[in-house]
Design a protein around this motif. Structure first.
Motif, mmCIF file in Angstrom:
data_model
loop_
_atom_site.group_PDB
_atom_site.id
_atom_site.type_symbol
_atom_site.label_atom_id
_atom_site.label_comp_id
_atom_site.label_asym_id
_atom_site.label_seq_id
_atom_site.Cartn_x
_atom_site.Cartn_y
_atom_site.Cartn_z
ATOM 1 N N ASP A 183 52.719 60.881 30.306
ATOM 2 C CA ASP A 183 53.702 60.037 29.619
ATOM 3 C C ASP A 183 55.199 60.460 29.658
ATOM 4 O O ASP A 183 55.597 60.616 28.565
ATOM 5 C CB ASP A 183 53.221 59.774 28.078
ATOM 6 C CG ASP A 183 54.055 58.577 27.529
ATOM 7 O OD1 ASP A 183 54.374 57.773 28.104
ATOM 8 O OD2 ASP A 183 54.123 58.650 26.142
ATOM 9 N N THR A 237 62.897 52.631 29.575
ATOM 10 C CA THR A 237 63.151 52.845 30.878
ATOM 11 C C THR A 237 64.744 52.708 30.899
ATOM 12 O O THR A 237 65.342 51.539 30.386
ATOM 13 C CB THR A 237 62.424 52.012 31.879
ATOM 14 O OG1 THR A 237 61.238 52.346 31.992
ATOM 15 C CG2 THR A 237 63.112 52.251 33.328
ATOM 16 N N MET A 285 57.718 50.769 41.025
ATOM 17 C CA MET A 285 57.839 50.957 39.427
ATOM 18 C C MET A 285 56.553 51.045 38.873
ATOM 19 O O MET A 285 56.046 51.786 37.963
ATOM 20 C CB MET A 285 58.646 49.851 38.681
ATOM 21 C CG MET A 285 60.182 49.899 39.160
ATOM 22 S SD MET A 285 61.271 48.783 38.326
ATOM 23 C CE MET A 285 60.606 47.031 38.765
ATOM 24 N N ASN A 286 55.673 50.013 39.107
ATOM 25 C CA ASN A 286 54.303 49.706 38.644
ATOM 26 C C ASN A 286 53.444 51.026 39.032
ATOM 27 O O ASN A 286 52.719 51.520 38.221
ATOM 28 C CB ASN A 286 53.618 48.393 38.945
ATOM 29 C CG ASN A 286 54.393 47.296 38.257
ATOM 30 O OD1 ASN A 286 54.757 47.649 37.219
ATOM 31 N ND2 ASN A 286 54.372 46.012 39.128
ATOM 32 N N ASP A 339 59.315 47.507 28.919
ATOM 33 C CA ASP A 339 58.879 48.882 28.741
ATOM 34 C C ASP A 339 59.277 49.328 27.496
ATOM 35 O O ASP A 339 58.867 50.156 26.621
ATOM 36 C CB ASP A 339 59.106 49.650 29.977
ATOM 37 C CG ASP A 339 58.654 51.012 29.771
ATOM 38 O OD1 ASP A 339 57.496 51.483 29.856
ATOM 39 O OD2 ASP A 339 59.752 51.952 29.818
ATOM 40 N N GLY A 375 57.525 60.052 31.892
ATOM 41 C CA GLY A 375 58.377 59.067 32.659
ATOM 42 C C GLY A 375 58.301 59.361 34.254
ATOM 43 O O GLY A 375 57.620 60.058 34.629
ATOM 44 N N PHE A 376 59.269 58.738 35.050
ATOM 45 C CA PHE A 376 59.205 58.851 36.397
ATOM 46 C C PHE A 376 60.534 58.554 36.804
ATOM 47 O O PHE A 376 61.439 58.329 35.940
ATOM 48 C CB PHE A 376 58.400 57.626 36.933
ATOM 49 C CG PHE A 376 58.690 56.296 36.798
ATOM 50 C CD1 PHE A 376 59.680 55.768 37.526
ATOM 51 C CD2 PHE A 376 58.039 55.478 35.881
ATOM 52 C CE1 PHE A 376 59.992 54.331 37.321
ATOM 53 C CE2 PHE A 376 58.380 54.288 35.694
ATOM 54 C CZ PHE A 376 59.460 53.579 36.159
ATOM 55 N N PHE A 390 61.312 44.891 33.988
ATOM 56 C CA PHE A 390 60.353 45.877 33.701
ATOM 57 C C PHE A 390 60.890 46.795 32.602
ATOM 58 O O PHE A 390 60.217 46.972 31.595
ATOM 59 C CB PHE A 390 60.458 46.976 35.132
ATOM 60 C CG PHE A 390 59.350 48.320 34.963
ATOM 61 C CD1 PHE A 390 58.120 47.855 34.989
ATOM 62 C CD2 PHE A 390 59.778 49.208 34.153
ATOM 63 C CE1 PHE A 390 57.160 49.204 34.808
ATOM 64 C CE2 PHE A 390 58.944 50.373 34.062
ATOM 65 C CZ PHE A 390 57.826 50.408 34.357
ATOM 66 N N ASP A 413 54.590 54.143 37.087
ATOM 67 C CA ASP A 413 54.311 53.874 35.900
ATOM 68 C C ASP A 413 52.944 54.313 35.532
ATOM 69 O O ASP A 413 52.268 54.913 34.586
ATOM 70 C CB ASP A 413 54.712 52.444 35.268
ATOM 71 C CG ASP A 413 54.403 52.369 33.823
ATOM 72 O OD1 ASP A 413 55.043 53.509 32.967
ATOM 73 O OD2 ASP A 413 53.993 51.375 33.273
ATOM 74 N N GLN A 414 51.911 53.804 36.681
ATOM 75 C CA GLN A 414 50.491 54.249 36.312
ATOM 76 C C GLN A 414 50.341 55.672 36.520
ATOM 77 O O GLN A 414 49.350 56.100 35.877
ATOM 78 C CB GLN A 414 49.923 53.260 37.574
ATOM 79 C CG GLN A 414 49.796 51.661 37.154
ATOM 80 C CD GLN A 414 49.312 51.042 38.578
ATOM 81 O OE1 GLN A 414 48.645 51.387 39.248
ATOM 82 N NE2 GLN A 414 49.730 49.613 38.296
ATOM 83 N N ASP A 439 52.056 58.014 35.839
ATOM 84 C CA ASP A 439 52.655 58.897 34.882
ATOM 85 C C ASP A 439 51.654 59.071 33.590
ATOM 86 O O ASP A 439 51.836 58.617 32.493
ATOM 87 C CB ASP A 439 53.823 57.943 34.344
ATOM 88 C CG ASP A 439 54.695 58.742 33.227
ATOM 89 O OD1 ASP A 439 54.405 60.172 32.982
ATOM 90 O OD2 ASP A 439 55.039 58.181 32.226
#
Length: 332
Positions: A212, A260, A202-203, A257, A214-215, A253, A206-207, A209
């Motif tokens: 911006d 998500t 997840m982290n 966030d 999403g993932f 998370f 997110d990094q 992305d």
């Protein structure tokens, strides 16, 4: 997040075996999906996961293909096309039916080396799971897919030489981490990476992305199913509780966030599992009607933006449709 083989009784057994509330109890929205495949009331993981990943009912054993064995575009592939980072985490091999159905397109689920080769056709940013031998010691060709990934700038490591927490996440372009040469051990025999892997994935995504957008991440608690096939209550319960801790990491998370969506479900129930008379909290007397899958309705839990879409009773393919809609892919 997919708890393979996780029906209502598997969840109940985990709940009554835990000394604290399950993370699954934190979800505000719960629905039910119909798990049957195109050719059988009893689905298998391949057809079940293809329904989630691509929105089609197909035959048991099919990986990312329809009834005519034609490839179908998956939600992971759509996310990649939209410029989103993607990932997979599993407590099985990464070429096993559920994770494979999100990136591969083969006629039969046992074609593990073909499935591994299909992974090379994706731009997946991180995967964590077993199956190193299908990438590195192949019988169908002389390719070493791990070396090919390294040549593309991926950080490739395994449990043999690098602890999961020691992989160089911040410096990595992409990450491939093998947790076993073939299939990982059960949790009860020492495998304990699912929570860490979920947090790392997840982290990392997110990094990654940077736009911006999403993932997309699929996390599978694979061996709940194997406990059902073995008709082993203790196996089921230990796997459910580990999976629930990973769910807790995802919920934490998502709560922090605020953007998500977390969806938790299963492809099917395994074992016809029941909690019998004589059971007490912390000591489940389980019984089974089968050593295979059943046709039970399967719970769906949702938290975050769009979670309300997952209430009610719907086809398993609707999970793909709802994800596609919420990502905005349906309007492209």
């Amino acid at each position: 997040m997919i708890g393979d083989g996780m029906g209502v009784t598997q969840i109940s057994a985990g709940m009554y075996s835990s000394d604290k509330q399950l993370n699954l109890e934190r979800f505000p929205v719960i629905g039910l999906h119909k798990s049957y495949s195109a050719d059988n009331l009893i689905t298998d993981s391949a057809a079940g996961a293809t329904a989630f990943s691509a929105g089609v009912k197909t035959y048991n054993g099919a990986i990312g293909v329809d009834m005519d064995t034609m490839p179908v575009t998956t939600i992971l592939e759509m996310a990649e096309s939209a410029g989103m980072p993607t990932g997979l985490v599993a407590t099985s091999s990464i070429v096993h039916a559920t994770p494979a159905s999100f990136y591969a397109h083969v006629k039969l689920r046992k074609e593990y080396e073909e499935i591994a080769a299909d992974l090379m056709e994706t731009d997946i940013d991180i995967f964590i799971g077993g199956g190193a031998k299908y990438f590195e010691r192949r019988e169908m060709d002389t390719r070493n897919l791990s070396d090919e990934m390294r040549s593309r700038g991926s950080e490739v490591a395994s449990f043999v030489d690098t602890k999961l927490k020691d992989i160089k996440v911040k410096k990595a372009k992409r990450i491939a981490y093998y947790t076993a040469d073939s299939e990982p051990l059960p949790y009860s025999q020492g495998r304990d990476y699912l929570v860490d892997a979920t947090e790392i994935a997840m982290n990392f995504l997110d990094q990654r992305d940077s736009l911006d957008k999403g993932f997309f991440l699929m996390v599978e608690g694979s061996q709940i199913d194997w406990g059902g096939h073995s008709n082993n209550s203790d196996y089921i319960i230990s796997e459910v509780l580990e999976f629930d801790r990973a769910i807790g990491a995802a919920l934490n998370f998502a709560q922090q966030d605020g953007e998500t969506l977390v969806i938790v479900t299963a492809d099917h129930e395994t074992g016809g599992y029941a909690i019998n008379t004589g059971s007490v909290r912390g000591q489940i007397e389980g019984a089974f009607t089968s050593d295979y899958h059943t046709a039970d309705l399967i719970p769906v839990f949702a938290y975050g933006p769009g979670a309300e879409q997952f209430s009610g009773i719907f086809e398993n393919t609707a999970i793909f449709d709802k994800m596609k809609l919420l990502y905005g892919f349906a309007r492209r």
